[in-house]
Design a protein around this motif. Structure first.
Motif, PDB file in Angstrom:
ATOM      1  N   THR A  88       2.049  12.904   5.506  1.00  0.00           N
ATOM      2  CA  THR A  88       0.914  13.516   4.784  1.00  0.00           C
ATOM      3  C   THR A  88      -0.398  12.796   5.118  1.00  0.00           C
ATOM      4  OG1 THR A  88       2.406  14.072   2.987  1.00  0.00           O
ATOM      5  CG2 THR A  88       0.042  14.138   2.484  1.00  0.00           C
ATOM      6  N   TYR A  89      -1.409  13.611   5.470  1.00  0.00           N
ATOM      7  CA  TYR A  89      -2.763  13.100   5.712  1.00  0.00           C
ATOM      8  C   TYR A  89      -3.674  13.772   4.705  1.00  0.00           C
ATOM      9  CZ  TYR A  89      -0.971  11.361  10.162  1.00  0.00           C
ATOM     10  OH  TYR A  89      -0.248  10.695  11.117  1.00  0.00           O
ATOM     11  N   ARG A  90      -4.324  12.987   3.844  1.00  0.00           N
ATOM     12  CA  ARG A  90      -5.296  13.576   2.929  1.00  0.00           C
ATOM     13  C   ARG A  90      -6.229  12.502   2.372  1.00  0.00           C
ATOM     14  NH1 ARG A  90      -1.104  15.676  -1.146  1.00  0.00           N
ATOM     15  NH2 ARG A  90      -0.266  13.731  -1.896  1.00  0.00           N
ATOM     16  N   CYS A  97      -6.905   9.369   4.329  1.00  0.00           N
ATOM     17  CA  CYS A  97      -5.819   8.381   4.434  1.00  0.00           C
ATOM     18  C   CYS A  97      -4.536   9.021   4.972  1.00  0.00           C
ATOM     19  CB  CYS A  97      -5.508   7.787   3.055  1.00  0.00           C
ATOM     20  SG  CYS A  97      -6.746   6.612   2.501  1.00  0.00           S
ATOM     21  N   LYS A 129       7.950   8.103   2.285  1.00  0.00           N
ATOM     22  CA  LYS A 129       8.921   7.587   1.309  1.00  0.00           C
ATOM     23  C   LYS A 129      10.320   7.787   1.877  1.00  0.00           C
ATOM     24  CE  LYS A 129       6.103   7.982  -2.744  1.00  0.00           C
ATOM     25  NZ  LYS A 129       4.922   8.647  -2.172  1.00  0.00           N
ATOM     26  N   GLU A 168      -0.435   8.738   4.278  1.00  0.00           N
ATOM     27  CA  GLU A 168       0.461   8.212   3.241  1.00  0.00           C
ATOM     28  C   GLU A 168       1.694   7.573   3.878  1.00  0.00           C
ATOM     29  OE1 GLU A 168       1.023  11.265   0.275  1.00  0.00           O
ATOM     30  OE2 GLU A 168      -1.150  11.388  -0.045  1.00  0.00           O
ATOM     31  N   ILE A 169       2.158   6.487   3.282  1.00  0.00           N
ATOM     32  CA  ILE A 169       3.338   5.809   3.817  1.00  0.00           C
ATOM     33  C   ILE A 169       4.553   6.679   3.467  1.00  0.00           C
ATOM     34  CG2 ILE A 169       4.636   3.629   3.908  1.00  0.00           C
ATOM     35  CD1 ILE A 169       1.479   3.406   4.450  1.00  0.00           C
ATOM     36  N   HIS A 219       0.861  -1.200   0.000  1.00  0.00           N
ATOM     37  CA  HIS A 219       0.000   0.000   0.000  1.00  0.00           C
ATOM     38  C   HIS A 219       0.888   1.238   0.000  1.00  0.00           C
ATOM     39  CE1 HIS A 219      -3.245  -2.607   1.480  1.00  0.00           C
ATOM     40  NE2 HIS A 219      -2.392  -3.035   2.399  1.00  0.00           N
ATOM     41  N   ASP A 220       0.425   2.318  -0.612  1.00  0.00           N
ATOM     42  CA  ASP A 220       1.139   3.583  -0.433  1.00  0.00           C
ATOM     43  C   ASP A 220       0.357   4.543   0.454  1.00  0.00           C
ATOM     44  OD1 ASP A 220      -0.794   4.359  -2.196  1.00  0.00           O
ATOM     45  OD2 ASP A 220       0.578   4.710  -3.878  1.00  0.00           O
ATOM     46  N   ARG A 221      -0.849   4.163   0.847  1.00  0.00           N
ATOM     47  CA  ARG A 221      -1.669   4.950   1.776  1.00  0.00           C
ATOM     48  C   ARG A 221      -2.617   4.009   2.484  1.00  0.00           C
ATOM     49  NH1 ARG A 221      -6.280   6.723  -1.478  1.00  0.00           N
ATOM     50  NH2 ARG A 221      -6.140   8.850  -0.714  1.00  0.00           N
ATOM     51  N   ALA A 240       2.116  -1.057   5.976  1.00  0.00           N
ATOM     52  CA  ALA A 240       2.088  -0.984   4.503  1.00  0.00           C
ATOM     53  C   ALA A 240       2.317  -2.352   3.865  1.00  0.00           C
ATOM     54  CB  ALA A 240       3.146  -0.001   4.017  1.00  0.00           C
TER      55      ALA A 240
END
Ligand code: MUC
Ligand code: MG
Length: 385
Positions: free
Chosen positions: A345-347, A350, A355, A352-353, A134-136, A318
């Motif tokens: 980042t929250y948007r 979700c 990077k 985000e994982i 997953h990326d988010r 993830a």
């Protein structure tokens, strides 16, 4: 000839960061969150960072920030100095032999070891656990202002700005009747736009819980987290069996052994998997495997850690194919300040994982200097040893 990278130095310090509002739980009201920060320096010049965090001093569990720091400085760090930095499993096994329980302290050190290994290999920690799928991930927010109107306004704003549409309500401080009325008001206000769940943090008796679960499910609440004391597995099994509302184990899950007992007793429908409570990323991955094998739902839990441990938890979650109940990895959003140079980042409902290599978190040294208590301690290799 290849030279082995060694663990040279382990430093711990305590951070106290204010919360954006009082966070009212059944056992404590938080106005500050306290994190133990671990920095490991390795012989090749690389570093790894980790965090150990609990909730409400000693009111949630058996470890306090001060005991976490002391366990690391006195018992864990001296045993690790001089060891092969890349041998994370060896370190985990040694620490488990030398130190019973103290899972949050072990977690803080283990995260720093994974972070260092990931950085040296140039890969994210998720790759050390087989790779991210997953990326988010969906992320809940906890409504715990202590006031129903404030909670409703907060929930509606979160939906409006598309930050959260899953809400966990902290209850258990008031009477069961008042708590159920509070939950019903919030569910009525958000309607189908959000999932509403509750966390009782062990405050109810089994009898309270029988009334409470009936009222909660009639109000449209989907899940109840740890309604009764952690040791009452038979009571949890009764509640999971007798009500449609999902019953989640949290305080009852301290590592894989607990996970096996809870799963065998069918004492939950869902596991709240917390890296700190599990004893680290590795042990949390074992809790996850037991939950999966038992056919239970999974949820990525938090001890309201800063962005550092939140990033570490995201690296593991993830890699999990299905988190049926999403995550609650919102800890950084409850704090008045960021401690990373690049915030998580929250948007779009979700998180985000992160990077980047290691756990994907770089500390802001100015923020660490500002929020640190004057308790830094260093354990290092003595020259020539
Ligand atoms: C807990 O008991 O789950 C997680 C979210 C939150 O608000 O509190 C925590 C602790
Ligand atoms: Mg909980």
């Amino acid at each position: 000839m290849t030279t082995v990278t060694k663990i040279d130095q382990i430093e711990t310090l305590i951070l106290d960061i204010p919360t954006i509002r009082g966070h009212v739980l059944s056992m404590a009201t938080m106005r500050t969150q306290t994190a133990v920060l671990v920095t490991i320096r390795f012989s090749d010049g690389s570093t790894g960072v980790g965090e150990g965090t609990t909730i409400g001093g000693l009111s949630y569990g058996a470890e306090s920030p001060e005991s976490i720091q002391s366990a690391i400085d006195t018992y864990i760090a001296p045993a690790l100095i001089g060891r092969d930095a890349d041998d994370v499993n060896g370190a985990i096994q040694l620490i488990d032999k030398l130190v019973k329980a103290n899972r949050i302290a072990k977690t803080a050190v283990e995260i720093a070891l994974w972070d260092g290994l990931g950085k040296r290999l140039g890969v994210p920690v998720s790759q050390l656990f087989g790779g991210a799928v997953h990326d988010r991930l969906p992320v809940a927010w906890t409504l715990a202002s202590g006031n129903s109107d404030t909670d409703i306004a907060e929930a509606l704003e979160m939906i409006e700005i598309r930050r959260h549409n899953i809400f966990k309500l902290k209850i258990g401080k008031r009477s069961v009747r008042d708590d159920v009325a509070h939950v019903a008001r919030i569910k009525a206000a958000v309607g189908d736009a959000a999932s509403v769940r509750v966390d009782v943090n062990t405050a109810w008796s089994l009898q309270d819980a029988r009334w409470g679960l009936k009222g909660l499910q009639d109000a449209g609440c989907e899940l109840v987290e740890q309604p009764i004391p952690a040791r009452d597995r038979a009571g949890m099994a009764e509640l999971a069996r007798d009500y449609e509302i999902a019953v989640m184990a949290d305080e009852a899950l301290n590592g894989p052994e607990d996970a096996l007992e809870v799963a065998t007793a069918r004492a939950a429908d869902v596991f709240a998997v917390k890296i700190g409570q599990s004893g680290g990323l590795k042990r949390a991955s074992e809790v996850i495997a037991i939950g999966q094998a038992a056919g239970l739902g999974l949820y990525g839990g938090t001890m309201l850690e800063t962005a550092l441990s939140t990033a570490a938890a995201l690296q593991l979650f993830a890699t999990v194919d299905h988190l049926a109940w999403g995550t609650e990895l919102f800890g950084p959003l409850l704090l008045t300040d960021e401690i990373l140079t690049q915030p998580i980042t929250y948007r779009d409902f979700c998180v985000e994982i992160p990077k980047g290599v290691g756990i994907g978190a770089t500390l802001d040294p100015d923020k660490i200097a500002f929020y640190r208590r004057d308790t830094a301690r260093i354990t290092r290799a003595i020259a020539g040893e």
